[in-house]
Enzyme design. Sequence first.
Site, PDB file in Angstrom:
ATOM      1  N   THR A 163      -4.733   7.133   4.170  1.00  0.00           N
ATOM      2  CA  THR A 163      -5.167   8.553   3.701  1.00  0.00           C
ATOM      3  C   THR A 163      -6.205   9.212   4.492  1.00  0.00           C
ATOM      4  O   THR A 163      -5.976  10.381   4.944  1.00  0.00           O
ATOM      5  CB  THR A 163      -6.040   8.470   2.310  1.00  0.00           C
ATOM      6  OG1 THR A 163      -5.169   7.525   1.299  1.00  0.00           O
ATOM      7  CG2 THR A 163      -6.184   9.487   1.728  1.00  0.00           C
TER       8      THR A 163
ATOM      9  N   ASP B 208     -10.447  -2.931  -1.015  1.00  0.00           N
ATOM     10  CA  ASP B 208     -10.298  -3.885   0.103  1.00  0.00           C
ATOM     11  C   ASP B 208     -11.736  -3.653   0.750  1.00  0.00           C
ATOM     12  O   ASP B 208     -12.320  -4.627   1.466  1.00  0.00           O
ATOM     13  CB  ASP B 208      -9.376  -3.730   1.259  1.00  0.00           C
ATOM     14  CG  ASP B 208      -7.840  -3.676   0.429  1.00  0.00           C
ATOM     15  OD1 ASP B 208      -7.707  -4.452  -0.577  1.00  0.00           O
ATOM     16  OD2 ASP B 208      -7.008  -3.182   1.221  1.00  0.00           O
TER      17      ASP B 208
HETATM   18  O1  F6P Z   1      -5.213  -1.683  -0.244  1.00  0.00           O
HETATM   19  C1  F6P Z   1      -5.260  -2.097  -1.497  1.00  0.00           C
HETATM   20  C2  F6P Z   1      -4.149  -3.114  -1.823  1.00  0.00           C
HETATM   21  O2  F6P Z   1      -4.405  -3.588  -2.997  1.00  0.00           O
HETATM   22  C3  F6P Z   1      -4.450  -4.503  -0.832  1.00  0.00           C
HETATM   23  O3  F6P Z   1      -5.383  -5.362  -1.239  1.00  0.00           O
HETATM   24  C4  F6P Z   1      -2.847  -5.025  -1.024  1.00  0.00           C
HETATM   25  O4  F6P Z   1      -2.602  -5.734   0.286  1.00  0.00           O
HETATM   26  C5  F6P Z   1      -2.132  -3.684  -1.170  1.00  0.00           C
HETATM   27  O5  F6P Z   1      -3.002  -2.779  -1.372  1.00  0.00           O
HETATM   28  C6  F6P Z   1      -0.868  -3.986  -1.968  1.00  0.00           C
HETATM   29  O6  F6P Z   1      -0.191  -2.818  -1.963  1.00  0.00           O
HETATM   30  P1  F6P Z   1       1.225  -2.374  -3.125  1.00  0.00           P
HETATM   31  O7  F6P Z   1       0.235  -1.988  -4.177  1.00  0.00           O
HETATM   32  O8  F6P Z   1       1.800  -1.390  -2.355  1.00  0.00           O
HETATM   33  O9  F6P Z   1       1.650  -3.654  -3.157  1.00  0.00           O
END
Ligand code: F6P
Length: 358
Positions: A116, A138
């Site tokens: 973003t 994260d």
């Molecule tokens: O960036 C946040 C996060 O939850 C990460 O910790 C994880 O790898 C990813 O997003 C998971 O993404 P999605 O919601 O697209 O499965």
Amino acid sequence: MKRRVGILTAGGDCPGLNATIRGVAKALYQRFDDDVEIIGILNGYQGLIDGDWRVMKPREFSGILTVGGTILGTKRTPFKLMRVVGDDQVDKVEAMKKNYKEMKLDCLLCLGGNGTHKTANLLAQEGLNTIGLPKTIDNDIYGTDVTFGFHTAVDIATEVIDRIHTTAGSHSRCMVVEVMGNKAGWLTLYSGIAGGADIILIPEMPYTIDNVCAAVEKRASEGKAFSIVAVAEGVFDAEEARMKKKERAAKRAEAGETTATNRIAHQIEKMTGCETRVCVPGHMQRGGSPSAYDRVLATRFGSYAAKLVAHEHYGVTVAMVNGHVTENPLEEIAGKSRLVPEGHGMLEVARSMGVCLG
Ligand code: F6P
């Protein structure tokens, strides 16, 4: 002339997005009263591309402090595709600029993570007035000590580890808990320490399975028949660490390995003889109400963003540095990320507790 402030939430959601939206809105209405109009752009940058927006009413920002998710909706629109014209023939950057103009925005607030912020910076370079707000469980946004959403996720992952502890003890098992965090180990490190994990594995520190198994066996030899392993989803072992991403993926596929977590659990059971199970809390770590810490942080960040709007200070993102809310230029932080550095104090703390770091 009324100020027109656009707001969007992009990337993965997290607790505290609504609290931040509310913080921004309340602070803007306090400052400008009727002289401000907030335009909600739906589903992140996709809404900006598609022209999917609406003028928000002040009452829409009430009662959302405690609500998980985002009232604006979100979507992952990868930064690397922003300049790529797809089958729909839409030039995304031009579409975003056109819609920004059509909405007659004075500025656009972009709540999100690393991707973003890269797009917010791109739009700033294209002449739009953008301001970022750092969100992610994260905690890996460069230039800020903390992002909203992180501490709530730490609380959730910690509760998972707490609950896993009791069942691990009852069954004398080794339990491997997979924690989110993408390429950053912050969430695993914090929740691992908070939950008293015996082994903590993070992407920044490639592990060797021999060290992991030795830690499990040492505990067993001390009469502790169970072990808790907190594994970051993005970990790799020392051999994989020397490989390129594609090579690593090919090796895993060839070995029939789904995830590093499953591989680790399998290897522990095989090498130590301790019955082992995997627990993946997954997106639960991103759901539900923000913690008190995140509500306060979101409100502080939202309030600061409103001040930036008032001062027409654009091309920046809100940040927390040494306990003070401040801002960083988008061009200085975009494209960088904040990982657990070698020698970080939290690693020392873990070691001093006898935690195996792989
Ligand atoms: O960036 C946040 C996060 O939850 C990460 O910790 C994880 O790898 C990813 O997003 C998971 O993404 P999605 O919601 O697209 O499965």
